[in-house]
Design an enzyme around this catalytic site. Structure first.
Site, mmCIF file in Angstrom:
data_model
loop_
_atom_site.group_PDB
_atom_site.id
_atom_site.type_symbol
_atom_site.label_atom_id
_atom_site.label_comp_id
_atom_site.label_asym_id
_atom_site.label_seq_id
_atom_site.Cartn_x
_atom_site.Cartn_y
_atom_site.Cartn_z
ATOM 1 N N MET A 7 22.908 26.554 2.214
ATOM 2 C CA MET A 7 24.297 26.106 2.269
ATOM 3 C C MET A 7 24.390 25.047 3.354
ATOM 4 O O MET A 7 24.395 25.360 4.540
ATOM 5 C CB MET A 7 25.246 27.269 2.559
ATOM 6 C CG MET A 7 25.290 28.317 1.462
ATOM 7 S SD MET A 7 26.391 29.706 1.853
ATOM 8 C CE MET A 7 27.976 28.899 1.850
ATOM 9 N N GLN A 67 13.116 22.474 0.774
ATOM 10 C CA GLN A 67 13.737 21.733 -0.327
ATOM 11 C C GLN A 67 13.822 20.242 -0.010
ATOM 12 O O GLN A 67 14.285 19.842 1.061
ATOM 13 C CB GLN A 67 15.148 22.256 -0.611
ATOM 14 C CG GLN A 67 15.768 21.642 -1.866
ATOM 15 C CD GLN A 67 17.150 22.159 -2.156
ATOM 16 O OE1 GLN A 67 18.115 21.683 -1.581
ATOM 17 N NE2 GLN A 67 17.257 23.154 -3.033
ATOM 18 N N CYS A 97 22.886 19.283 -5.965
ATOM 19 C CA CYS A 97 23.915 18.994 -4.968
ATOM 20 C C CYS A 97 25.062 18.197 -5.588
ATOM 21 O O CYS A 97 24.836 17.145 -6.190
ATOM 22 C CB CYS A 97 23.315 18.210 -3.801
ATOM 23 S SG CYS A 97 24.542 17.760 -2.558
#
Length: 332
Positions: A7, A67, A97
């Site tokens: 997050m 990531q 995203c």
């Protein structure tokens, strides 16, 4: 298999540490590392994912995949190769995203308009890292619509990814309920690699319904896990008692000390309030503490308040509650 979602701006390595201490999570994914036109130095990788310096695991021993986000297959491949030398638990690629700034620079969910490019990115990264290192990806159902969701998923699998996480909404959907778990079933049925379902899993009952609708046993937990750090344990054992506040409360001080090492003083209170804002959806005690800290920004005063929790009676912070506010944190 239960995964912890990244997050951006909230669930960084400090909060990964706290949530994996509670238990139930099998693997984490770091926040995205933005790749543009050059190979990043090691310090950038380790700043976002300091677990790289400790065997790619949180202090509780949970593995973390790094990531990457970008749109140039060759540059992403070069960065993946550099990152692989630091021995992450795997490399994950971000095609999910929804942030406008990221999409405007050809990153995240906007790439789902170009399945051929998605395939090229995954294939280039897969070739660039050792065969034993997992390469996975996360995507949404699409950019503006779902017309290419199966094509994108198949492109990712055909390029050599070993696992795919699907957030069950398009970029246009944002984070508005519902999550379309049944669409993940169409993706899962079209490919042989494992598919992980993600989106709107706030409770153990949500997890059960998501599994039924998607056909996926593996789930990725995001805002629900931050709201209720015992969620992963509840999903694993729905009939066991919920993790109580008294087990969560000590983590707040640990978290405060953790962020003190990398968040500038003027932003520390805000980070704590972000977490409390989510926790108060689940715990009345978190609402009371949020009300107590809401107007405090000086780090010394915040720490004094947290230290007082150690000896405070159960209702020490109970007072008139402020109205709920929206949850806007983003899971990527």
């Amino acid at each position: 298999m239960l995964l912890l979602a990244p997050m951006e701006g909230l669930l960084d390595f400090s909060l990964r540490d706290m949530l994996t201490r509670v238990g139930g999570i099998d693997r984490c994914v770091s926040e995205f590392i933005r790749v543009t036109d050059r190979v990043l130095p090691d310090r950038v990788f380790t700043r976002v994912m300091p677990e790289l310096l400790s065997g790619s695991r949180t202090p509780a021993g949970v593995p973390v995949r790094a990531q990457l986000l970008g749109s140039d297959p060759a540059v992403l491949a070069d960065n993946a190769a550099a990152l692989a030398r630091l021995q992450p638990a795997g490399i994950d690629l971000n095609f999910g995203c929804p942030a406008k700034t990221v999409n405007r620079h050809r990153g995240g969910a906007v790439l789902l308009d170009e399945p051929e490019l998605v395939h090229a990115i995954v294939a280039a990264v897969r070739r660039a890292v050792p065969a034993a290192m997992p390469v996975s990806a996360k995507m949404r159902l699409g950019h503006r619509d779902r017309s290419k969701m199966v094509e994108n998923a198949q492109a990712i699998a055909a390029a050599g990814a070993s696992e795919l996480v699907v957030h069950a909404r398009t970029k246009t959907d944002g984070y508005r309920p519902p999550a379309h778990w049944h669409e993940i079933a169409r993706i899962r049925e079209s490919m042989a690699i494992p598919v992980v379902a993600n989106g709107e899993i706030w409770t153990a009952d949500d997890a059960r319904r998501c599994r039924e609708a998607s056909g996926c046993d593996a789930l990725m937990l995001g805002r629900g896990m931050v709201t209720d750090p015992g969620l992963a344990l509840a999903v694993r054992s729905p009939h066991q008692p919920a993790v109580p506040w008294r087990q969560i409360e000590p983590l707040l001080l640990h978290y405060w000390h953790r962020i003190a090492g990398h968040v500038v003083p003027r932003h520390r209170a805000g980070r704590l309030k972000q977490w409390l804002n989510l926790l108060r959806r689940r715990f009345a005690e978190a609402q009371a503490l949020y009300d107590a800290v809401r107007c405090i920004n000086e780090p010394a005063r915040v720490e004094q308040l947290l230290l007082s929790l150690r000896s405070a009676p159960q209702d020490h912070f109970h007072q008139a509650s402020s109205p709920p506010i929206s949850v806007s944190e983003t899971t990527w």
